[in-house]
Write a protein that holds these residues in place. Structure first.
Motif, short mmCIF file in Angstrom:
data_model
loop_
_atom_site.label_atom_id
_atom_site.label_comp_id
_atom_site.label_asym_id
_atom_site.label_seq_id
_atom_site.Cartn_x
_atom_site.Cartn_y
_atom_site.Cartn_z
N LEU A 134 -2.74 14.08 -2.70
CA LEU A 134 -2.66 12.80 -2.67
C LEU A 134 -3.62 11.97 -2.30
N THR A 135 -4.00 10.96 -2.77
CA THR A 135 -4.90 9.84 -2.12
C THR A 135 -4.20 8.58 -2.02
N ILE A 136 -4.47 8.28 -0.54
CA ILE A 136 -3.95 7.00 -0.06
C ILE A 136 -5.33 6.12 0.29
N SER A 137 -5.16 4.84 0.05
CA SER A 137 -6.21 4.01 0.32
C SER A 137 -5.77 2.57 0.93
N SER A 138 -4.40 2.41 1.21
CA SER A 138 -3.94 1.30 2.01
C SER A 138 -2.58 1.71 2.63
N LEU A 139 -2.10 0.61 3.62
CA LEU A 139 -0.83 0.74 4.19
C LEU A 139 0.22 0.76 2.96
N ALA A 140 0.05 -0.08 1.96
CA ALA A 140 1.07 -0.30 0.99
C ALA A 140 1.11 1.27 0.13
N ASP A 141 -0.16 1.82 0.00
CA ASP A 141 0.21 3.08 -0.58
C ASP A 141 0.89 4.14 0.42
N GLN B 149 -5.98 18.75 3.30
CA GLN B 149 -5.93 19.38 2.00
C GLN B 149 -4.90 18.81 1.23
N ILE B 150 -3.85 18.17 2.00
CA ILE B 150 -2.44 17.61 1.38
C ILE B 150 -2.78 16.26 0.89
N VAL B 151 -3.35 15.49 1.88
CA VAL B 151 -3.76 13.95 1.53
C VAL B 151 -4.99 13.53 2.12
N ARG B 152 -5.66 13.10 1.07
CA ARG B 152 -7.09 12.44 1.25
C ARG B 152 -6.73 10.67 1.59
N ILE B 153 -7.26 10.28 2.59
CA ILE B 153 -7.16 8.95 3.29
C ILE B 153 -8.55 8.35 2.87
N GLU B 154 -8.36 7.40 2.24
CA GLU B 154 -9.75 6.57 1.72
C GLU B 154 -9.63 5.25 2.36
N ASN B 155 -10.73 4.41 2.23
CA ASN B 155 -10.53 2.91 2.81
C ASN B 155 -10.57 2.80 4.07
N LEU B 156 -10.98 3.61 4.92
CA LEU B 156 -10.56 3.90 6.32
C LEU B 156 -11.79 3.33 7.16
N LYS B 157 -11.35 2.36 8.21
CA LYS B 157 -12.50 2.22 9.21
C LYS B 157 -12.50 3.30 10.18
N MET B 158 -11.04 3.82 10.53
CA MET B 158 -10.90 4.77 11.72
C MET B 158 -9.52 5.32 11.69
N GLN B 159 -9.46 6.76 12.19
CA GLN B 159 -8.14 7.47 12.12
C GLN B 159 -8.10 7.89 13.57
N VAL B 160 -6.80 7.76 14.34
CA VAL B 160 -6.77 8.24 15.58
C VAL B 160 -5.69 9.09 15.46
N ASN B 161 -5.75 10.21 16.09
CA ASN B 161 -4.36 11.33 16.53
C ASN B 161 -3.96 10.59 17.65
N TYR B 162 -2.59 10.30 17.41
CA TYR B 162 -1.76 9.35 18.49
C TYR B 162 -0.82 10.19 19.46
N LEU C 63 -2.59 7.19 13.64
CA LEU C 63 -2.88 5.45 13.38
C LEU C 63 -3.99 5.56 12.35
N TYR C 64 -3.81 4.80 11.31
CA TYR C 64 -4.88 4.67 10.34
C TYR C 64 -5.16 2.90 10.39
N HIS C 65 -6.35 2.86 10.44
CA HIS C 65 -7.02 1.63 10.34
C HIS C 65 -7.87 1.18 9.10
N PHE C 66 -6.89 0.78 8.12
CA PHE C 66 -7.57 0.70 6.94
C PHE C 66 -8.47 -0.64 6.81
N ASN C 67 -9.58 -0.44 5.96
CA ASN C 67 -10.29 -1.44 5.59
C ASN C 67 -9.58 -2.76 5.05
N ASP C 68 -9.94 -3.86 5.16
CA ASP C 68 -9.04 -4.92 4.50
C ASP C 68 -9.18 -5.04 3.13
#
Length: 155
Positions: A4-11, A79-92, A150-155
């Motif tokens: 899967l490709t995710i590029s926003s909170l809405a996705d 391998q399951i999900v590709r997160i795009e359009n990210l400023k930063m990801q944090v293991n929470y 925690l996913y910090h997506f670009n606006d």
């Protein structure tokens, strides 16, 4: 196996409550176990001494460190999900992690992931994912739990 490709909170929100997928199998080698032992300074013989493990261990082989199998989460998750359009990801958070069985050297493991919830924290996506680490040809998983990123997506 499709990613899967995710590029926003809405996705991300549209997959809430759904099974996201399964990673490919990964073989845990003795070399990987030894490298993890060196990195963590955990040289317990059950992990690193193959001859002694064959003689004295109930598993008749070395086993992977439980935390090594947890450390594989980011690799298998990607391998399951590709997160795009990210400023930063944090293991929470890791919640309700339960080791169900040891993973013997040369076992093949794979990750199953289900998106339990997504919360919008002032524009930051808090995603809680149920994870199951399967061991090939075994009825019991190596572990089950809930991880939160925690996913910090670009606006």
């Amino acid at each position: 196996m499709s990613q899967l490709t995710i590029s926003s909170l809405a996705d991300l929100e549209q997959y809430e409550g759904q099974m996201l997928g399964t990673s490919a199998y990964h073989t845990i080698s003795q070399e990987q176990i030894n490298s993890f032992a060196a990195a963590t300074l955990d040289f317990q013989w059950i992990h690193t001494d193959a001859e002694r493990a064959q003689r004295e261990s109930p598993f008749k082989a070395t086993i992977a460190h439980g935390y090594l199998t947890v450390a594989l989460l980011p690799y298998l998750w990607q391998q399951i999900v590709r997160i795009e359009n990210l400023k930063m990801q944090v293991n929470y958070e890791i919640e309700s992690l339960r080791f169900n069985q040891p993973v013997a050297v040369n076992s093949e493991v794979r990750l199953l992931a289900k998106l339990l919830s997504v919360k919008n924290l002032r524009g930051i996506a808090k995603a809680s994912i149920e994870v199951i680490l399967e061991v090939k040809d075994s009825k019991k998983p190596a572990y089950t739990g809930i991880v939160t990123f925690l996913y910090h997506f670009n606006d």
